[in-house]
Design an enzyme around this catalytic site. Structure first.
Site, PDB file in Angstrom:
ATOM      1  N   GLY A 292      26.388  20.105 -20.599  1.00 23.79           N
ATOM      2  CA  GLY A 292      25.947  19.068 -21.513  1.00 23.79           C
ATOM      3  C   GLY A 292      25.467  19.604 -22.853  1.00 23.79           C
ATOM      4  O   GLY A 292      25.981  20.598 -23.378  1.00 23.79           O
ATOM      5  N   SER A 293      24.448  18.957 -23.395  1.00 20.86           N
ATOM      6  CA  SER A 293      24.025  19.245 -24.765  1.00 20.86           C
ATOM      7  C   SER A 293      23.342  20.601 -24.937  1.00 20.86           C
ATOM      8  O   SER A 293      23.097  21.015 -26.072  1.00 20.86           O
ATOM      9  CB  SER A 293      23.088  18.137 -25.258  1.00 20.86           C
ATOM     10  OG  SER A 293      23.792  16.926 -25.392  1.00 20.86           O
TER      11      SER A 293
END
Length: 571
Positions: A292-293
Site C-alpha cells: 500500500g501507501s
C-alpha cells in the site's frame, strides 16, 4: 678298643645329615609354593578388579541395544543467546523409552501397563513394534522425569530408557519465528536453528564432533526485552482489532540488525503441535503483500533521486487518472495541484502516479530492484519469500506500483528499504546476528544520495507533525517519530475487496538522526466504535506503543524541550 667304629653312631650321624638335607629341600619347595599362590591370587584379583571396574563403568552408561540409532541422535547444539547474553535456546537432557521386542514376553500386557502412564500411546502401532522381533524400537521419545519414574515402577521386561538431548526454548513463542525449531533428533528444521546446521553443525554432528565444550554460543542481534514488547503489542492489537494476523519489526538503521521481529498467530516451540497450521506463518519475512501507501516512500525518493523533482515541485491532482479500464483516484482528494510534500502527507495516489511518470517505466522498475524491494532478500533466516512483480512492465503497472499495488513484497524488505532512505542512502542486507557499524558499512551499497535521504527524513517528520499528516497517531512525546501509513485493499479471487484491508505503518526515530526503523502490519483489522479501519487507527498505534516502551531500552534519550515542527508550505 681304640680305632673301632661304633656302627650305631655312624647311623645316627647319617640320619642327622639326611634330616638336614630334607629340611632344606622342604623349606625351598614351600617358599616356591607360597610365591605361586600369591602370584595366582594377584592375577585373579587383578582380573576381578578389572571386571568389577568395567561393570561399575557400564552401570553409569546408557544401554545401547543391538540396532540402536547412532550417537548423532543425541548430538549437542550450541546455545543461542540474545545480544545481551540471555539464553534463547539450549540443550537439556531427557529420557526416551525403547523396547527390545525379542525380550518382550507379552506384548498385550506390556501395552496395557504402558497405557496407564502414556494414555496417548497408539495401541496398534506399538503392538506391531513389539511383535516385530527387532532388536530395538523406539516407543516414546522425550519423556518427562515423572513419566520415566512411573514406567520404571511398572517392571516391564524388555524395555529401557536412553538419555537424549532435547532443545529447550526459554522465551517460548516470543522468539519462535526467529530462533526456529529442531526435530525429534535435535536437528534444525526452521529459523536460525536451521541456519546454524547449514554453517557446519550438521557435519560435526554426523562425525560425532559436536561436543558441548567445543560449541560456542551463537549471539543474535535480537534484544529479548524489545522482542517481548513487540510480541506483546502485536498480540494485543490482533485481539483488540479482531484481526486475523499482525506483525512488527524493529530494525537498526545504522547496522541492518534486526533487534526484534514477531508475527502472530505463532506457536510454542517447546510444544509445536500447531506449528504446521496454515495460519502459522512468519508474515514479516515469508509473507508477500501489497504494502500500500508505505511504498509511496520509495516513489517519492525515486522522484527526488532522479533529479527531475525536488521539494518545491508540483503535481496536478485536480482530477482522476484513467488508463485502460482503470481509474486512479485519491482516498481524500484535494482536487488541486499539490506540492511534492503535500503528495506525501496527503498520500495522493494521483500525485504518486505523476511522480512515477516523470521517471519512466524502466527507471521505476530499476529503482525498486535497486532498493531490494523486488529482490529475494539475503539474510540468515531461511523462511524468506521471493517478491512477485509483473513479468512485463507497462505504464499501468508503473502507475499502480507507485502507490503500492500490482506487486508483492515482504514487510521486512519494506523496512530494510526504508532504512536506506533514512541512514544516508546505504542499503544493508538485514541480519539476525550481532554486527558493528563498520562491518555493516563494509558490505553496504549506496542506493540514493545523501541529499535524497535528508529530504526523506524531512518528509517523514512532516507527516507526523503537520496538520493532516497520516503519521500523527504514531508520535511519542520526546522521541521525534516520523513515518508513513499504508492501507491496501486485499485481493480475493483476483479482485480487490473494499472490506478487507492489509494495513501497515512505517516509522523512523529519532528524526534528526534516525537510529531505528519500526514497521507494523495488521491483516484485516476491524474498526473500533467511532473509528475508521485504516492504518492510522490501528497500525500506527502499534508503532507508537512499541517506541514508547522500548526507546529507553534501545539507548535513545528523549528530548522534552521545544521540538522543531516541520512547516508545510502550499504553492
Amino acid at each position: 678298643m681304640i680305632g673301632r667304629i661304633n656302627p650305631f653312631r655312624r647311623i645316627r650321624q647319617s640320619g642327622d645329615d639326611s634330616s638336614i638335607v630334607m629340611d632344606s629341600a622342604r623349606k625351598s619347595t614351600g617358599g616356591r609354593t607360597r610365591n605361586r599362590v600369591i602370584m595366582t591370587m594377584a592375577v585373579f584379583f587383578g582380573i576381578y578388579a578389572t571386571i568389577g571396574g568395567r561393570l561399575v563403568y557400564l552401570g553409569f552408561q546408557d544401554p545401547v541395544p543391538s540396532g540402536a540409532p547412532a550417537s548423532r541422535v543425541t548430538a549437542s547444539r550450541p546455545d543461542i543467546i540474545d545480544r545481551n547474553g540471555q539464553v534463547l535456546a539450549t540443550d537439556i537432557k531427557t529420557s526416551s523409552l525403547f523396547a527390545e521386542p525379542r525380550h518382550i514376553v507379552d506384548a498385550d500386557e506390556a501395552i496395557e501397563k504402558l497405557a496407564t502412564v502414556l494414555p496417548n500411546l497408539d495401541y496398534e502401532q506399538t503392538y506391531n513394534k513389539l511383535k516385530s522381533g527387532a532388536g530395538f524400537v523406539w516407543l516414546q521419545r522425550q519423556l518427562t522425569p515423572r513419566q520415566q519414574s512411573e514406567i520404571m515402577q511398572l517392571g516391564i521386561p524388555g524395555i529401557g530408557f536412553r538419555t537424549e538431548t532435547r532443545r529447550f526454548y526459554p522465551a517460548g513463542a516470543t522468539t519462535a519465528y526467529i530462533v526456529g525449531l529442531t526435530n525429534i533428533d535435535n536437528q534444525g528444521i526452521s529459523g536460525l536453528e536451521k541456519y546454524i546446521d547449514g554453517q557446519g553443525l550438521a557435519d560435526l554432528q554426523q562425525s560425532g564432533l559436536a561436543l558441548p565444550k567445543d560449541l560456542a554460543p551463537v549471539r543474535l542481534s535480537v534484544d529479548l526485552r524489545v522482542q517481548h514488547i513487540v510480541h506483546d503489542e502485536i498480540s494485543s492489537a490482533m485481539e483488540r482489532f479482531r484481526a486475523i494476523a499482525a506483525g512488527a519489526v524493529v530494525l537498526n538503521a545504522k547496522t541492518g540488525e534486526v533487534v526484534a521481529m514477531a508475527s502472530v498467530p505463532d506457536f510454542d516451540p517447546n510444544n509445536p503441535v500447531n506449528a504446521q497450521d496454515k495460519d502459522r506463518l512468519n508474515r514479516m519475512s515469508a509473507g508477500l503483500y501489497e504494502m500500500g501507501s508505505t511504498v509511496k516512500s520509495f516513489t517519492t525518493a525515486m522522484a527526488l533521486d532522479s533529479g527531475k523533482a525536488n521539494l518545491n515541485s508540483t503535481f496536478d491532482a485536480t482530477r482522476p487518472i484513467t488508463i485502460g479500464r482503470q481509474t486512479i483516484r485519491d482516498f481524500h482528494g484535494k482536487g488541486r495541484v499539490l506540492t511534492l510534500p503535500e503528495v506525501f502527507i496527503y498520500s495522493s495516489n494521483i500525485g504518486s502516479a505523476r511522480e512515477a511518470d516523470i521517471v519512466g517505466i524502466e527507471g521505476h522498475r530499476e529503482f525498486l530492484h535497486r532498493l531490494g524491494i523486488l529482490e529475494r532478500m539475503k539474510t540468515e533466516l531461511p523462511e524468506v519469500a521471493r517478491p512477485v512483480e509483473p513479468k512485463v512492465w507497462k505504464k499501468v503497472h508503473s502507475i499502480t506500483a507507485s502507490f503500492g499495488h500490482g506487486f508483492t513484497t515482504t514487510p521486512l524488505q519494506t523496512a530494510v528499504g526504508a532504512a536506506a532512505l533514512m541512514n544516508g542512502g546505504h542499503l544493508m542486507n538485514p541480519t539476525f546476528l550481532a554486527r558493528t557499524v563498520e562491518e555493516a558499512m563494509a558490505d553496504a551499497t549506496r542506493v540514493v544520495s545523501e541529499k535524497t535521504s535528508a529530504d526523506m527524513r524531512y518528509l517523514y517528520n512532516l507527516n507526523a507533525t503537520a496538520p493532516g499528516g497520516s503519521g500523527r497517531r504514531a508520535t511519542v512525546p520526546g522521541y521525534r517519530v516520523g513515518g508513513k501509513t499504508g492501507t491496501a485493499e486485499k485481493v480475493v479471487n483476483g479482485r480487490y475487496v473494499s472490506g478487507k484491508r492489509f494495513n501497515a505503518f512505517l516509522a523512523a526515530f529519532p528524526m534528526d538522526d534516525p537510529q531505528y526503523i519500526v514497521l507494523s502490519v495488521i491483516d484485516e483489522p476491524q474498526a473500533l466504535p467511532g473509528q475508521g479501519a485504516t492504518a492510522g487507527f490501528n497500525a500506527a498505534p502499534i508503532v507508537s506503543n512499541i517506541i514508547r516502551r522500548s526507546a529507553a531500552l534501545l539507548g535513545v534519550e528523549p528530548e522534552f524541550g521545544q521540538e522543531k515542527a516541520a512547516t508545510l508550505a502550499s504553492y
